[in-house]
Design an enzyme around this catalytic site. Structure first.
Site, PDB file in Angstrom:
ATOM      1  N   GLU A  36      43.931 128.336  75.215  1.00  0.00           N
ATOM      2  CA  GLU A  36      45.064 128.980  74.540  1.00  0.00           C
ATOM      3  C   GLU A  36      46.294 128.089  74.741  1.00  0.00           C
ATOM      4  O   GLU A  36      46.610 127.691  75.865  1.00  0.00           O
ATOM      5  CB  GLU A  36      45.305 130.380  75.137  1.00  0.00           C
ATOM      6  CG  GLU A  36      46.485 131.077  74.498  1.00  0.00           C
ATOM      7  CD  GLU A  36      46.314 132.587  74.396  1.00  0.00           C
ATOM      8  OE1 GLU A  36      45.186 133.087  74.569  1.00  0.00           O
ATOM      9  OE2 GLU A  36      47.326 133.259  74.133  1.00  0.00           O
ATOM     10  N   ARG A  37      46.932 127.770  73.630  1.00  0.00           N
ATOM     11  CA  ARG A  37      48.113 126.877  73.653  1.00  0.00           C
ATOM     12  C   ARG A  37      47.780 125.521  74.273  1.00  0.00           C
ATOM     13  O   ARG A  37      48.602 124.929  74.975  1.00  0.00           O
ATOM     14  CB  ARG A  37      49.286 127.505  74.394  1.00  0.00           C
ATOM     15  CG  ARG A  37      49.583 128.934  74.010  1.00  0.00           C
ATOM     16  CD  ARG A  37      49.789 129.087  72.532  1.00  0.00           C
ATOM     17  NE  ARG A  37      49.984 130.482  72.148  1.00  0.00           N
ATOM     18  CZ  ARG A  37      49.994 130.904  70.893  1.00  0.00           C
ATOM     19  NH1 ARG A  37      49.803 130.061  69.899  1.00  0.00           N
ATOM     20  NH2 ARG A  37      50.189 132.162  70.614  1.00  0.00           N
ATOM     21  N   LYS A  87      47.825 139.686  83.879  1.00  0.00           N
ATOM     22  CA  LYS A  87      48.694 140.005  82.747  1.00  0.00           C
ATOM     23  C   LYS A  87      48.296 141.403  82.306  1.00  0.00           C
ATOM     24  O   LYS A  87      47.167 141.613  81.858  1.00  0.00           O
ATOM     25  CB  LYS A  87      48.465 139.005  81.618  1.00  0.00           C
ATOM     26  CG  LYS A  87      49.149 139.360  80.299  1.00  0.00           C
ATOM     27  CD  LYS A  87      49.003 138.227  79.280  1.00  0.00           C
ATOM     28  CE  LYS A  87      49.633 138.594  77.937  1.00  0.00           C
ATOM     29  NZ  LYS A  87      49.576 137.474  76.974  1.00  0.00           N
ATOM     30  N   GLU A  99      51.070 142.329  75.120  1.00  0.00           N
ATOM     31  CA  GLU A  99      50.336 141.745  73.994  1.00  0.00           C
ATOM     32  C   GLU A  99      48.893 142.269  73.954  1.00  0.00           C
ATOM     33  O   GLU A  99      47.933 141.507  73.949  1.00  0.00           O
ATOM     34  CB  GLU A  99      50.404 140.215  74.060  1.00  0.00           C
ATOM     35  CG  GLU A  99      51.845 139.715  73.933  1.00  0.00           C
ATOM     36  CD  GLU A  99      52.024 138.203  74.066  1.00  0.00           C
ATOM     37  OE1 GLU A  99      51.140 137.539  74.622  1.00  0.00           O
ATOM     38  OE2 GLU A  99      53.066 137.708  73.591  1.00  0.00           O
ATOM     39  N   ARG A 135      52.142 139.216  86.581  1.00  0.00           N
ATOM     40  CA  ARG A 135      53.114 138.609  85.652  1.00  0.00           C
ATOM     41  C   ARG A 135      54.108 139.638  85.108  1.00  0.00           C
ATOM     42  O   ARG A 135      53.749 140.793  84.835  1.00  0.00           O
ATOM     43  CB  ARG A 135      52.389 137.911  84.499  1.00  0.00           C
ATOM     44  CG  ARG A 135      51.531 136.768  84.990  1.00  0.00           C
ATOM     45  CD  ARG A 135      50.794 136.102  83.854  1.00  0.00           C
ATOM     46  NE  ARG A 135      51.595 135.181  83.082  1.00  0.00           N
ATOM     47  CZ  ARG A 135      51.725 135.216  81.767  1.00  0.00           C
ATOM     48  NH1 ARG A 135      51.160 136.169  81.048  1.00  0.00           N
ATOM     49  NH2 ARG A 135      52.429 134.299  81.145  1.00  0.00           N
ATOM     50  N   LYS A 187      58.689 134.408  83.935  1.00  0.00           N
ATOM     51  CA  LYS A 187      58.963 133.259  83.066  1.00  0.00           C
ATOM     52  C   LYS A 187      60.413 132.805  83.241  1.00  0.00           C
ATOM     53  O   LYS A 187      61.289 133.635  83.472  1.00  0.00           O
ATOM     54  CB  LYS A 187      58.714 133.612  81.599  1.00  0.00           C
ATOM     55  CG  LYS A 187      57.235 133.697  81.266  1.00  0.00           C
ATOM     56  CD  LYS A 187      56.972 133.746  79.757  1.00  0.00           C
ATOM     57  CE  LYS A 187      55.463 133.893  79.526  1.00  0.00           C
ATOM     58  NZ  LYS A 187      55.065 133.854  78.114  1.00  0.00           N
ATOM     59  N   ASP A 211      60.526 133.675  75.752  1.00  0.00           N
ATOM     60  CA  ASP A 211      59.207 133.058  75.835  1.00  0.00           C
ATOM     61  C   ASP A 211      59.275 131.548  75.604  1.00  0.00           C
ATOM     62  O   ASP A 211      58.923 131.089  74.519  1.00  0.00           O
ATOM     63  CB  ASP A 211      58.284 133.719  74.791  1.00  0.00           C
ATOM     64  CG  ASP A 211      56.833 133.377  74.999  1.00  0.00           C
ATOM     65  OD1 ASP A 211      56.515 132.752  76.026  1.00  0.00           O
ATOM     66  OD2 ASP A 211      56.018 133.734  74.135  1.00  0.00           O
ATOM     67  N   GLU A 225      57.840 131.012  86.592  1.00  0.00           N
ATOM     68  CA  GLU A 225      56.809 130.461  85.691  1.00  0.00           C
ATOM     69  C   GLU A 225      57.427 129.527  84.666  1.00  0.00           C
ATOM     70  O   GLU A 225      58.289 129.922  83.891  1.00  0.00           O
ATOM     71  CB  GLU A 225      56.070 131.610  84.985  1.00  0.00           C
ATOM     72  CG  GLU A 225      55.001 131.127  84.000  1.00  0.00           C
ATOM     73  CD  GLU A 225      54.210 132.266  83.330  1.00  0.00           C
ATOM     74  OE1 GLU A 225      54.020 133.330  83.953  1.00  0.00           O
ATOM     75  OE2 GLU A 225      53.781 132.091  82.176  1.00  0.00           O
ATOM     76  N   GLU A 256      54.074 124.560  74.012  1.00  0.00           N
ATOM     77  CA  GLU A 256      53.822 125.511  72.926  1.00  0.00           C
ATOM     78  C   GLU A 256      54.928 125.523  71.868  1.00  0.00           C
ATOM     79  O   GLU A 256      54.675 125.343  70.693  1.00  0.00           O
ATOM     80  CB  GLU A 256      53.636 126.911  73.528  1.00  0.00           C
ATOM     81  CG  GLU A 256      53.485 127.983  72.479  1.00  0.00           C
ATOM     82  CD  GLU A 256      53.231 129.354  73.069  1.00  0.00           C
ATOM     83  OE1 GLU A 256      53.132 129.480  74.297  1.00  0.00           O
ATOM     84  OE2 GLU A 256      53.127 130.303  72.268  1.00  0.00           O
ATOM     85  N   GLU A 279      65.672 119.613  70.469  1.00  0.00           N
ATOM     86  CA  GLU A 279      66.546 120.772  70.261  1.00  0.00           C
ATOM     87  C   GLU A 279      67.395 120.594  68.999  1.00  0.00           C
ATOM     88  O   GLU A 279      67.570 121.522  68.215  1.00  0.00           O
ATOM     89  CB  GLU A 279      67.452 120.932  71.490  1.00  0.00           C
ATOM     90  CG  GLU A 279      68.376 122.128  71.409  1.00  0.00           C
ATOM     91  CD  GLU A 279      69.200 122.300  72.685  1.00  0.00           C
ATOM     92  OE1 GLU A 279      69.513 121.282  73.346  1.00  0.00           O
ATOM     93  OE2 GLU A 279      69.530 123.451  73.021  1.00  0.00           O
TER      94      GLU A 279
HETATM   95  C1  GCU Z   1      53.134 133.467  74.723  1.00  0.00           C
HETATM   96  C2  GCU Z   1      51.971 132.759  74.124  1.00  0.00           C
HETATM   97  C3  GCU Z   1      50.692 133.497  74.316  1.00  0.00           C
HETATM   98  C4  GCU Z   1      50.516 133.865  75.784  1.00  0.00           C
HETATM   99  C5  GCU Z   1      51.732 134.583  76.292  1.00  0.00           C
HETATM  100  C6  GCU Z   1      51.710 134.834  77.791  1.00  0.00           C
HETATM  101  O1  GCU Z   1      53.432 134.601  73.992  1.00  0.00           O
HETATM  102  O2  GCU Z   1      52.201 132.564  72.753  1.00  0.00           O
HETATM  103  O3  GCU Z   1      49.643 132.683  73.878  1.00  0.00           O
HETATM  104  O4  GCU Z   1      49.388 134.628  75.958  1.00  0.00           O
HETATM  105  O5  GCU Z   1      52.867 133.816  76.051  1.00  0.00           O
HETATM  106  O6  GCU Z   1      52.446 134.163  78.490  1.00  0.00           O
HETATM  107  O7  GCU Z   1      50.984 135.685  78.251  1.00  0.00           O
END
Ligand code: GCU
Length: 688
Positions: A167-168, A290, A294, A327, A368, A373, A395, A401, A519
């Site tokens: 992912e990413r 997590k 999401e 998280r 984070k 994000d 974090e 990304e 930027e």
């Molecule tokens: C961002 C990212 C996701 C990831 C999420 C996270 O939104 O796009 O791919 O899962 O961060 O940190 O959990």
């Protein structure tokens, strides 16, 4: 192309900053060889073997000959435990006592060198330090070094999935998994562990924080033997392994009908599960979680809070000194913000500050760096400072990304330094983020820094060869936050590309300028979120993926920006300590680079540089493209100084960056010209 031929072409890219280049200068060779021709090392533990392997490899590569390992030697490697040896070499206990357990001393006297680790891990780091000094051609005569990491946890989060995707991930496939199985390529993993240990990284979570169906099974019999194999490799380089878990595991693996953290059956299930994991891996680090974010399951389903959720796991892990890394990236992605009071940026603080003090002492919250994000520029998360009785990890995201996905060049250390140096002011001047994550401000039991990794199975590990600087820089900075972005960069350039003066100068100019170039042609003034939805590369001005309620920049005919002030906006500013809150809240005091994060302003608002917002937008987008053209010509000027593979790898990506920058410039400028109706003061054409 033959495998071997390809390998020799890509070897330098693969070795990253552990090149161990042959020392050609006779004098230098003689100087260093006099120290490494004989080496003594007491213990043959796992870490001891790794130390020996590394030195053998480095010596062989730098000198073309091998060291002799013997009791009496020119290079003495030992730990504090060996008191007799310390006495013999005149090292007094006090020097060592000042160091934490990962520290070390390197001392030269009478053409003999001693490296003393406060522990075996400390010794490993000391050896890597010594090898760095040799690679940088620093004299060892009369050397005295005393060093120890400033941050306790220095972690990488792999977002790798068991099907081999990441992912990413922008550097190929996973080096941990392929097609539903754990890798058997132990050489590659060992090389990764070496890279990490060489810059002091001491923890790694080896699967995606989004724990999908198959990954849920990583903590089950089906995979634990294989996971244990990986764990051993990382342990031998002092890197503790963690796993991300699915909060609903008791249902999905245990076939219970609930994952309620207050349910006795669920608690028992986790206790047994943790006991099983530790029977495979006695030094296992713990879980990364997590939850309720999401679409991931979490305690909210059972009307419990995140302290209930984290403590459930903490209780199961505590008999083994295991840790829960929980998280704080918790927000409702479906929320309707049309009232202009609801604000995603507020979410982490709103969820977690009320829970401060309720977490077990083996829970650490991972926060984070910004409240949204990983955008190109965000203020520091207000949780730093607000949480005072809770262990915390900061974090970062090394994988780019939102920052060009390792196609566009972006050296991230300057950004990370800004975050660490940010003064939260909660305990008066000097309450920096660094003082929170190094544990000193609140005497935290556990603290440190984690970051999402940028590596994969490409030969260069990071896709864009220059993105290696971010992995290196992350390790060096988390070890010693006082190093400057320039110092780290200079080290990296020399270790990666050699000593040529021109190379050092040009590369460092390119990398140090790269964040602000990126930027400039994307989203200056702190607005963020104009990328294509889902994959997050390239411009899409209205592209925020959860945008059914509108866009995140609130651009209309008159102006743009998000009103987060206390008078008319979401009042997000008040999550900061008063001094910072007031500064961000006042239009005339808010720093320009965060202006649109905190304020909705007319296009004609004047920045501190005297330009209007709209003119600044036009100018920076034009400049951004010109600057990428400059990056290209700078890189071309280095052609004769760099091997063909790495040269081409970067040259190709710079071309991609140029098209990306042009597209951003054209779309952003045209969009705002149409919205505002205000022409460019210089009358430039808005698209090609
Ligand atoms: C961002 C990212 C996701 C990831 C999420 C996270 O939104 O796009 O791919 O899962 O961060 O940190 O959990």
């Amino acid at each position: 192309m033959q495998h071997v031929e390809m390998e020799s072409m890509t070897e330098q890219a693969y070795r990253c900053w552990l090149q161990y280049e042959t020392i050609l200068n006779k004098q230098e060779e003689a100087h260093y060889w006099s120290y490494v021709q004989t080496i003594s090392l007491q213990k043959e533990t796992l870490i001891g073997q790794a130390i020996k392997r590394e030195l053998n490899l480095a010596v062989e590569s730098m000198f073309g000959k091998t060291s002799t390992w013997q009791e009496d030697a020119q290079l003495v490697l030992t730990t504090v435990a060996d008191k007799a040896r310390l006495r013999k070499h005149g090292i007094n206990q006090e020097e060592i006592a000042e160091l934490n357990e990962e520290g070390y001393i390197i001392k030269e006297k009478d053409n003999q060198l001693i490296v003393v680790g406060a522990s075996e891990k400390g010794l490993l780091y000391g050896v890597f330090h010594l090898l760095r000094l040799i690679s940088q051609k620093q004299s060892l005569t009369d050397l005295t070094i005393q060093d120890a990491p400033q941050n306790q946890i220095r972690m990488l989060n792999q977002w790798d999935n068991i099907d081999g995707s990441i992912e990413r991930g922008y550097s190929g496939q996973s080096i941990f998994y392929s097609n539903g199985t754990v890798t058997t390529d132990e050489k590659r993993l060992t090389d990764y562990a070496r890279l990490l240990a060489s810059v002091g990284i001491n923890a790694i979570s080896i699967n995606n924080v989004n724990v999908w169906k198959e990954e849920t099974h990583l903590i089950s019999e089906r995979y634990l033997t294989d996971v244990q194999r990986l764990e051993e490799i990382f342990q031998s380089y002092g890197v503790t392994v963690y796993l991300s878990i699915n909060f609903a595991s008791p249902i999905e693996l245990g076939h219970l009908d609930t994952a309620d953290p207050l349910d006795a059956g669920v608690q028992q299930w986790w206790k047994e599960k943790v006991a099983e994991i530790y029977s495979y891996m006695p030094r296992f680090g713990g879980f990364v979680v997590k939850a309720d974010s999401e679409h991931r399951p979490g305690p909210f389903t059972y009307e419990r809070d995140h302290a209930d959720g984290a403590n459930l796991l903490a209780d199961a892990l505590s008999p083994y000194n295991g840790m829960v890394i929980w998280r704080c990236f918790v927000y409702n992605c479906m929320q309707d913000w049309r009232d202009r009071k609801t604000d995603r940026a507020r979410a982490a603080y709103d969820h977690f500050v009320p829970l401060d003090g309720r977490f077990r002492d083996n829970v650490v919250l991972q926060i984070k760096n910004g409240p949204m994000d990983f955008q190109v520029r965000e203020p520091v998360s207000p949780l730093f400072g607000a949480l005072q009785q809770t262990n915390q990890l900061l974090e970062f995201q090394i994988t780019q990304e939102y920052l060009g996905q390792q196609k566009d060049l972006c050296y991230l250390v300057p950004m990370w330094k800004e975050v660490l140096q940010f003064d939260t002011k909660v305990q008066g001047e000097g309450s920096t983020v660094q003082s929170i994550v190094n544990g000193s401000l609140y005497q935290a039991k556990i603290s440190g820094i984690a970051a999402v990794a940028n590596s994969g199975d490409e030969q260069s590990w990071t896709g864009h060869t220059l993105a290696q600087a971010n992995l290196f820089g992350y390790g060096r900075l988390t070890w010693n936050a006082d190093l400057t972005a320039e110092e780290i960069l200079h080290e990296w350039i020399v270790l990666t590309f050699g000593h040529e003066e021109k190379l050092k100068r040009v590369l460092s100019e390119m990398l140090l300028a790269s964040w602000s170039i990126y930027e400039n042609y994307t989203t200056p003034l702190g607005i963020g979120w104009m990328v294509n939805p889902n994959h997050h590369y390239g411009v899409n001005v209205d592209g925020y993926e959860y945008s059914r309620w509108g866009t995140y920049h609130f651009a209309d005919r008159e102006g743009l920006g998000v009103d987060r002030t206390r008078e008319s906006g979401t009042a997000f500013v008040d999550q900061y300590a008063k001094e910072n809150a007031d500064r961000f809240n006042a239009l005339d005091q808010c720093p320009d680079d965060l202006l649109l994060f905190f304020h909705h302003v007319p296009y004609t608002h004047r920045l501190k540089n005297g330009k209007t917002v709209i003119q600044h937008y036009y100018d920076s987008h034009f400049e951004g493209v010109t600057d990428v053209e400059w990056l290209i010509s700078e890189w071309q000027s280095l052609k004769s100084l760099i091997d063909p593979y790495r040269y081409k790898n970067v040259a190709e990506r710079l071309q991609l960056q140029l098209s990306n920058a042009r597209e951003w410039r054209d779309q952003v400028n045209t969009y705002f010209l149409r919205k505002s109706g205000i022409p460019d003061a210089d009358g430039r054409k808005m698209y090609e």
